[in-house]
Design a protein around this motif. Structure first.
Motif, mmCIF file in Angstrom:
data_model
loop_
_atom_site.group_PDB
_atom_site.id
_atom_site.type_symbol
_atom_site.label_atom_id
_atom_site.label_comp_id
_atom_site.label_asym_id
_atom_site.label_seq_id
_atom_site.Cartn_x
_atom_site.Cartn_y
_atom_site.Cartn_z
ATOM 1 N N TYR A 1 0.867 -1.196 0.000
ATOM 2 C CA TYR A 1 0.000 0.000 0.000
ATOM 3 C C TYR A 1 0.895 1.236 0.000
ATOM 4 C CZ TYR A 1 -3.707 3.209 1.490
ATOM 5 O OH TYR A 1 -4.602 4.240 1.572
ATOM 6 N N ARG A 2 0.694 2.143 -0.962
ATOM 7 C CA ARG A 2 1.526 3.343 -1.080
ATOM 8 C C ARG A 2 0.693 4.616 -1.027
ATOM 9 N NH1 ARG A 2 5.773 0.609 0.180
ATOM 10 N NH2 ARG A 2 7.034 -0.328 -1.475
ATOM 11 N N GLY A 3 -0.410 4.590 -0.296
ATOM 12 C CA GLY A 3 -1.279 5.750 -0.256
ATOM 13 C C GLY A 3 -2.455 5.582 -1.201
ATOM 14 N N PRO A 4 -3.162 6.694 -1.493
ATOM 15 C CA PRO A 4 -4.402 6.585 -2.271
ATOM 16 C C PRO A 4 -4.213 6.304 -3.759
ATOM 17 C CG PRO A 4 -3.911 8.875 -1.790
ATOM 18 C CD PRO A 4 -2.921 8.059 -1.018
ATOM 19 N N GLN B 1 -13.110 0.118 0.794
ATOM 20 C CA GLN B 1 -12.398 -0.259 2.005
ATOM 21 C C GLN B 1 -12.607 -1.737 2.317
ATOM 22 O OE1 GLN B 1 -10.629 2.413 3.319
ATOM 23 N NE2 GLN B 1 -9.464 0.813 4.342
ATOM 24 N N ALA B 2 -13.802 -2.250 2.005
ATOM 25 C CA ALA B 2 -14.085 -3.668 2.239
ATOM 26 C C ALA B 2 -13.179 -4.555 1.395
ATOM 27 C CB ALA B 2 -15.549 -3.963 1.934
ATOM 28 N N LEU B 3 -12.983 -4.189 0.121
ATOM 29 C CA LEU B 3 -12.119 -4.980 -0.754
ATOM 30 C C LEU B 3 -10.682 -4.948 -0.262
ATOM 31 C CD1 LEU B 3 -11.506 -6.581 -3.328
ATOM 32 C CD2 LEU B 3 -11.295 -4.407 -4.522
ATOM 33 N N LEU B 4 -10.192 -3.766 0.106
ATOM 34 C CA LEU B 4 -8.820 -3.662 0.610
ATOM 35 C C LEU B 4 -8.653 -4.530 1.858
ATOM 36 C CD1 LEU B 4 -8.230 0.174 0.167
ATOM 37 C CD2 LEU B 4 -7.296 -1.656 -1.247
ATOM 38 N N GLY B 5 -9.657 -4.513 2.725
ATOM 39 C CA GLY B 5 -9.609 -5.353 3.916
ATOM 40 C C GLY B 5 -9.580 -6.835 3.572
ATOM 41 N N ASP B 6 -10.358 -7.236 2.559
ATOM 42 C CA ASP B 6 -10.373 -8.637 2.132
ATOM 43 C C ASP B 6 -9.005 -9.058 1.599
ATOM 44 O OD1 ASP B 6 -13.013 -8.913 2.830
ATOM 45 O OD2 ASP B 6 -13.783 -8.667 0.787
ATOM 46 N N ARG C 1 -7.629 4.631 -4.042
ATOM 47 C CA ARG C 1 -8.764 5.542 -3.917
ATOM 48 C C ARG C 1 -9.977 5.086 -4.725
ATOM 49 N NH1 ARG C 1 -5.106 8.978 -6.987
ATOM 50 N NH2 ARG C 1 -5.712 9.079 -9.181
ATOM 51 N N ASN C 2 -9.764 4.154 -5.662
ATOM 52 C CA ASN C 2 -10.866 3.677 -6.494
ATOM 53 C C ASN C 2 -11.306 2.265 -6.105
ATOM 54 O OD1 ASN C 2 -12.777 4.087 -8.491
ATOM 55 N ND2 ASN C 2 -11.454 3.461 -10.171
ATOM 56 N N PRO D 1 -4.956 1.139 5.312
ATOM 57 C CA PRO D 1 -5.503 2.254 6.085
ATOM 58 C C PRO D 1 -6.574 2.991 5.287
ATOM 59 C CG PRO D 1 -3.357 2.832 5.196
ATOM 60 C CD PRO D 1 -3.581 1.384 4.883
ATOM 61 N N ALA D 2 -7.357 3.787 5.973
ATOM 62 C CA ALA D 2 -8.392 4.564 5.279
ATOM 63 C C ALA D 2 -7.738 5.494 4.270
ATOM 64 C CB ALA D 2 -9.207 5.352 6.293
ATOM 65 N N ALA D 3 -8.331 5.584 3.104
ATOM 66 C CA ALA D 3 -7.786 6.438 2.045
ATOM 67 C C ALA D 3 -8.911 7.256 1.433
ATOM 68 C CB ALA D 3 -7.117 5.583 0.961
#
Length: 318
Positions: A80-83, A179-184, A175-176, A195-197
């Motif tokens: 993860y490198r930010g948004p 959050q649910a997908l990133l968590g999965d 950013r696209n 983290p939240a973006a």
């Protein structure tokens, strides 16, 4: 005898188990002739570590339906490198299939090799898809309109995916993604953290502000070329979500080079006047040399045009 029977049973189960993804084909220097060679899917289902994903706001492609998958090899994770764009390790792949109800047309594969990303187009014929580096055109009917659907050749893939002279993915920016997908992806061991973006809104969400939705739409459909390091950087028109300069985003901006693409209009975006804005003029055209985006569509995206028109109409006139 009992040991022999157990071994025979184990061998039978092993031979029936799905082979999984062929990592050597992704990291090697060959170009697999068939999509099935990769092993991304077995019996119509994704192989281990082939994870489906969706985008908040997707690229318009002649109303085609798309199925998207991320593959990350075992023992490696996305950083993860930010948004912005996720940092995929060598051996990763992005798989995207285009089609219409009951018919798959093409699958595009982006492979992350040590030398960089490689883009390959595969054309479906029955139960498998064959590599077609030269691209092709496929006659289809969309919403009652016959079109010549364009599968890009390998060089055209580079045109859209070029950033700082190298091929890069376009869609899977943090950013696209939800959050649910990133968590999965974190739970699956495919992403190091989530983290939240800042999130792009869904372009068709009626509850989100028009300006935010329109800027998200332009970021996804135009920003991969119209950015400060993209193929259209010399235009001075930058349509990415993070662009802060309103003139660079086209508001009150005159074109660098006037031509038939300007339609005789003066500004990329003339506030309050969609009818006098070059940006919208080009979105509404399908004529080569005028239409924008240049590649990937043979139809006008009526809903997208309406959104951007509302965005411009809502701007205060000078």
């Amino acid at each position: 005898m009992r040991l022999v029977a157990c071994l025979a049973g184990w061998m039978l189960l092993a031979s029936a188990a799905p082979p999984g993804v062929n990592d050597a084909l992704i990291t090697g220097d060959t170009l697999p002739p068939k999509l099935s060679d990769f092993g991304f899917f077995a019996n119509g289902k994704p192989s281990p570590r082939v994870h489906p994903y969706t985008l908040n706001t997707p690229l318009f492609s002649d109303y085609a339906e798309k199925e998207r998958f991320i593959y990350v090899p075992a023992g490696k994770t996305i950083a993860y490198r930010g948004p912005g764009l996720l940092d995929f390790p060598v051996g990763s792949a992005l798989i995207k299939t285009f089609g219409y109800p009951g018919r798959k047309l093409e699958t595009r594969v982006l492979m992350r090799r040590a030398s960089g990303w490689v883009a390959l187009p595969y054309i479906w014929n029955g139960d498998d898809a064959a590599l077609r580096r030269g691209g092709t055109r496929i006659p289809v009917e969309v919403h009652g309109t016959p079109i010549s659907y364009a599968v890009p050749n390998q060089n055209q893939c580079k045109e859209c995916h070029q950033l700082n002279g190298a091929i890069e993915p376009i869609g899977p920016k943090a950013r696209n993604l939800s959050q649910a997908l990133l968590g999965d992806l974190v739970k699956a061991g495919m992403l190091d953290r989530a983290p939240a973006a800042a999130k792009l809104p869904h372009w068709d969400d009626p509850h989100a502000p028009v300006a935010a939705r329109a800027r998200a739409y332009l970021d996804v459909n135009c920003g991969h070329c119209h950015n400060r390091a993209g193929a259209a950087s010399n235009s001075g028109l930058y349509l990415t979500w993070e662009e802060a300069d309103p003139v660079a985003r086209g508001i009150g901006k005159r074109p660098v080079a006037a031509g038939r693409g300007s339609g005789g209009l003066e500004f990329a975006i003339q506030p309050g006047r969609p009818d006098l804005s070059i940006l919208l003029y080009r979105m509404k055209s399908t004529e080569p040399g005028i239409a924008m985006p240049e590649l990937g569509r043979a139809m006008v995206h009526k809903e997208g045009v309406a959104l951007v028109s509302d965005y411009i109409a809502g701007m205060k006139k000078p």
